[in-house]
Design a protein around this motif. Sequence first.
Motif, PDB file in Angstrom:
ATOM      1  N   ALA A 153      29.341  24.405 -47.956  1.00 38.77           N
ATOM      2  CA  ALA A 153      29.583  23.987 -49.254  1.00 38.77           C
ATOM      3  C   ALA A 153      28.872  22.574 -49.650  1.00 38.77           C
ATOM      4  CB  ALA A 153      31.092  24.118 -49.814  1.00 38.77           C
ATOM      5  N   LYS A 154      27.687  22.548 -49.917  1.00 43.58           N
ATOM      6  CA  LYS A 154      26.873  21.274 -49.964  1.00 43.58           C
ATOM      7  C   LYS A 154      26.861  20.803 -51.268  1.00 43.58           C
ATOM      8  CE  LYS A 154      24.097  21.829 -45.963  1.00 43.58           C
ATOM      9  NZ  LYS A 154      22.811  21.881 -45.034  1.00 43.58           N
ATOM     10  N   TYR A 161      34.954  19.880 -47.879  1.00 38.99           N
ATOM     11  CA  TYR A 161      35.397  20.273 -46.539  1.00 38.99           C
ATOM     12  C   TYR A 161      36.857  20.206 -46.281  1.00 38.99           C
ATOM     13  CZ  TYR A 161      30.351  21.929 -45.799  1.00 38.99           C
ATOM     14  OH  TYR A 161      29.135  22.344 -45.910  1.00 38.99           O
ATOM     15  N   ARG A 162      37.260  19.155 -46.626  1.00 37.86           N
ATOM     16  CA  ARG A 162      38.831  19.125 -46.152  1.00 37.86           C
ATOM     17  C   ARG A 162      39.268  20.285 -46.904  1.00 37.86           C
ATOM     18  NH1 ARG A 162      39.904  12.605 -47.384  1.00 37.86           N
ATOM     19  NH2 ARG A 162      39.253  11.893 -45.172  1.00 37.86           N
ATOM     20  N   ARG A 163      39.190  20.502 -48.006  1.00 39.75           N
ATOM     21  CA  ARG A 163      39.573  21.820 -48.789  1.00 39.75           C
ATOM     22  C   ARG A 163      39.303  23.233 -48.116  1.00 39.75           C
ATOM     23  NH1 ARG A 163      39.876  20.948 -55.321  1.00 39.75           N
ATOM     24  NH2 ARG A 163      40.389  18.863 -55.136  1.00 39.75           N
ATOM     25  N   ALA A 202      34.110  29.292 -39.284  1.00 44.84           N
ATOM     26  CA  ALA A 202      33.103  28.050 -38.810  1.00 44.84           C
ATOM     27  C   ALA A 202      32.495  27.513 -39.930  1.00 44.84           C
ATOM     28  CB  ALA A 202      32.063  28.831 -37.671  1.00 44.84           C
ATOM     29  N   LEU A 203      32.294  26.193 -39.778  1.00 44.83           N
ATOM     30  CA  LEU A 203      31.598  25.436 -41.056  1.00 44.83           C
ATOM     31  C   LEU A 203      30.281  24.733 -40.704  1.00 44.83           C
ATOM     32  CD1 LEU A 203      34.862  23.928 -42.427  1.00 44.83           C
ATOM     33  CD2 LEU A 203      33.811  26.067 -43.237  1.00 44.83           C
ATOM     34  N   HIS A 204      29.486  24.835 -41.302  1.00 50.35           N
ATOM     35  CA  HIS A 204      28.178  23.847 -41.264  1.00 50.35           C
ATOM     36  C   HIS A 204      28.234  22.972 -42.233  1.00 50.35           C
ATOM     37  CE1 HIS A 204      24.166  22.939 -40.942  1.00 50.35           C
ATOM     38  NE2 HIS A 204      23.952  23.441 -42.594  1.00 50.35           N
ATOM     39  N   LEU A 205      28.313  21.782 -41.841  1.00 47.12           N
ATOM     40  CA  LEU A 205      28.107  20.371 -42.549  1.00 47.12           C
ATOM     41  C   LEU A 205      26.759  19.929 -42.987  1.00 47.12           C
ATOM     42  CD1 LEU A 205      31.048  18.386 -40.566  1.00 47.12           C
ATOM     43  CD2 LEU A 205      31.211  20.302 -42.192  1.00 47.12           C
ATOM     44  N   THR A 258      35.162  13.175 -37.259  1.00 49.56           N
ATOM     45  CA  THR A 258      36.189  12.719 -36.787  1.00 49.56           C
ATOM     46  C   THR A 258      37.641  13.308 -36.903  1.00 49.56           C
ATOM     47  OG1 THR A 258      35.163  10.430 -36.875  1.00 49.56           O
ATOM     48  CG2 THR A 258      37.505  10.173 -36.661  1.00 49.56           C
ATOM     49  N   GLU A 259      37.626  14.001 -37.946  1.00 46.71           N
ATOM     50  CA  GLU A 259      38.837  14.855 -38.433  1.00 46.71           C
ATOM     51  C   GLU A 259      38.814  16.179 -37.708  1.00 46.71           C
ATOM     52  OE1 GLU A 259      39.249  14.599 -42.733  1.00 46.71           O
ATOM     53  OE2 GLU A 259      39.483  12.498 -42.682  1.00 46.71           O
ATOM     54  N   GLY A 260      37.853  16.479 -36.956  1.00 49.31           N
ATOM     55  CA  GLY A 260      37.641  17.710 -36.308  1.00 49.31           C
ATOM     56  C   GLY A 260      37.197  18.879 -37.108  1.00 49.31           C
ATOM     57  N   ILE A 261      36.659  18.262 -38.349  1.00 42.25           N
ATOM     58  CA  ILE A 261      35.808  19.323 -38.972  1.00 42.25           C
ATOM     59  C   ILE A 261      34.474  19.563 -38.754  1.00 42.25           C
ATOM     60  CG2 ILE A 261      35.542  19.922 -41.502  1.00 42.25           C
ATOM     61  CD1 ILE A 261      38.081  18.702 -42.164  1.00 42.25           C
ATOM     62  N   GLY A 262      33.818  20.830 -38.575  1.00 43.29           N
ATOM     63  CA  GLY A 262      32.198  21.091 -38.776  1.00 43.29           C
ATOM     64  C   GLY A 262      32.129  21.841 -37.216  1.00 43.29           C
ATOM     65  N   ASP A 263      31.168  22.747 -37.521  1.00 46.34           N
ATOM     66  CA  ASP A 263      30.678  23.297 -36.068  1.00 46.34           C
ATOM     67  C   ASP A 263      29.470  23.366 -35.885  1.00 46.34           C
ATOM     68  OD1 ASP A 263      33.425  24.400 -35.222  1.00 46.34           O
ATOM     69  OD2 ASP A 263      33.321  25.400 -37.374  1.00 46.34           O
ATOM     70  N   THR A 264      28.505  23.074 -36.959  1.00 46.16           N
ATOM     71  CA  THR A 264      27.207  22.643 -36.880  1.00 46.16           C
ATOM     72  C   THR A 264      26.890  21.573 -38.049  1.00 46.16           C
ATOM     73  OG1 THR A 264      26.373  24.598 -38.467  1.00 46.16           O
ATOM     74  CG2 THR A 264      26.685  25.014 -36.203  1.00 46.16           C
ATOM     75  N   ILE A 265      25.779  20.980 -37.852  1.00 45.25           N
ATOM     76  CA  ILE A 265      25.517  19.895 -38.820  1.00 45.25           C
ATOM     77  C   ILE A 265      23.891  19.957 -39.005  1.00 45.25           C
ATOM     78  CG2 ILE A 265      27.501  18.459 -37.999  1.00 45.25           C
ATOM     79  CD1 ILE A 265      25.395  16.655 -36.780  1.00 45.25           C
ATOM     80  N   ARG A 266      23.602  19.532 -40.220  1.00 49.06           N
ATOM     81  CA  ARG A 266      22.453  19.195 -40.597  1.00 49.06           C
ATOM     82  C   ARG A 266      22.220  17.843 -41.394  1.00 49.06           C
ATOM     83  NH1 ARG A 266      17.876  21.308 -44.851  1.00 49.06           N
ATOM     84  NH2 ARG A 266      16.163  20.334 -43.966  1.00 49.06           N
TER      85      ARG A 266
END
Length: 412
Positions: free
Chosen positions: A204-205, A216-218, A226-229, A253-261
């Motif tokens: 959700a960008k 992303y917290r929500r 799984a979440l892509h950040l 740092t809050e432990g949220i995210g499984d892939t990033i770009r």
Amino acid sequence: MAVNNRRKSTSVKIADKTIGGSAPILVQSMTNTSTEDAESTAKQVKELWDAGSEIVRITVNTKEAAATVPKIVSLLEKQGISVPLVGDFHYNGHLLLTEYADCACLLAKYRINPGNVGRGEKHDDNFKQMIEVALRYDKPVRIGVNWGSLDQDLLAAMMDQNACLKEPLDSHSVLIEAIVASALKSAAAAESLGMSHDRIILSAKVSEVNDLIEVYRRLAKACDYALHLGLTEAGMGTKGIVSSSAALSVLLTEGIGDTIRVSLTPEPGASRIQEVLVCQQILQSLGLRSFVPQVTACPGCGRTTSSLFQELAKEIQEYLSKQRPIWQAKYPGSEELRVAVMGCIVNGPGESKHADIGISLPGTGEDPRAPVYIDGKHVTTLAGQSLVNDFIVLLNKYVDERYAVKITANIK
């Protein structure tokens, strides 16, 4: 290495990679070539893969692009590159995936934007058609909501509902709610059509740091997908790097995210790989993964009027980057190596002792010699024109002895 507070997410298999669960956070990137040009696209995919991108997304926007996907895959396979390719679909994805079976079969994942699959009845029909193709070829999907192309029917309905409240929210708050709702509603629709829970990834960008964190917290609280950040349209240069780093670092740092770009806008004609390197540095700086040995270097001040330490730090960093693929194969674990290149006596010896191997160069007016520390102990002092080469010799010797021992120990 794992994060103690890593959010528990459902793991998703994509080709030979695993996204989510206890798997490492993966680095993604995207090409900016015309997909219809197979050679250029395959070349850029290779560049991104060489830089360390673990998943690469390509635009599939025309019939010609869809028809070219098999050639791109073939060109990559001939070079021994098996990086998962993700097809980015908007507006006509339902048609392209249906008409071009080879494209649908060879892509490792489909990116579906629920705001760009049609409106009204067409929205549901087109979305269903894409999910049916994903089921046919057993492909995972990323349902990627973007606030620049949000489902307008959903947004309008939520705005109307909000207007009827006794204390309505402001329009921006409703927009944030709609982004989250669109992702969750689309995922639920995919599952109702037969898509397995463990074949769905959400993103959700937005382009503002605080909004991305809130969204992303929500999402993380509302689901275990799984979440892509990533910030969308992060920008160029410093702005894009800092904004992306700020947003992703808080969430990771809050432990949220499984892939990033990191969606950087490159300079005209510039390489695309910077977005990969920034992703790697974010993960490595947070202690989440290691990719390349790190160099600690002082910024310089009035004590360091000579540029020697700057030149040495640059040469060492470039040398380590060049050695990365060689050392990864020959010396597993060497990506965690810490090197210090310091410029004067104030912090130089201390920082050098904290590193695995470090050198403290002389500052202005100091003794023109450079002590070298290995594993916290002073081992030698370098001086003269060959100082740089002498330090690299010591560095290579240290890597060989330290990580060769590890390999031998593991064999025993």
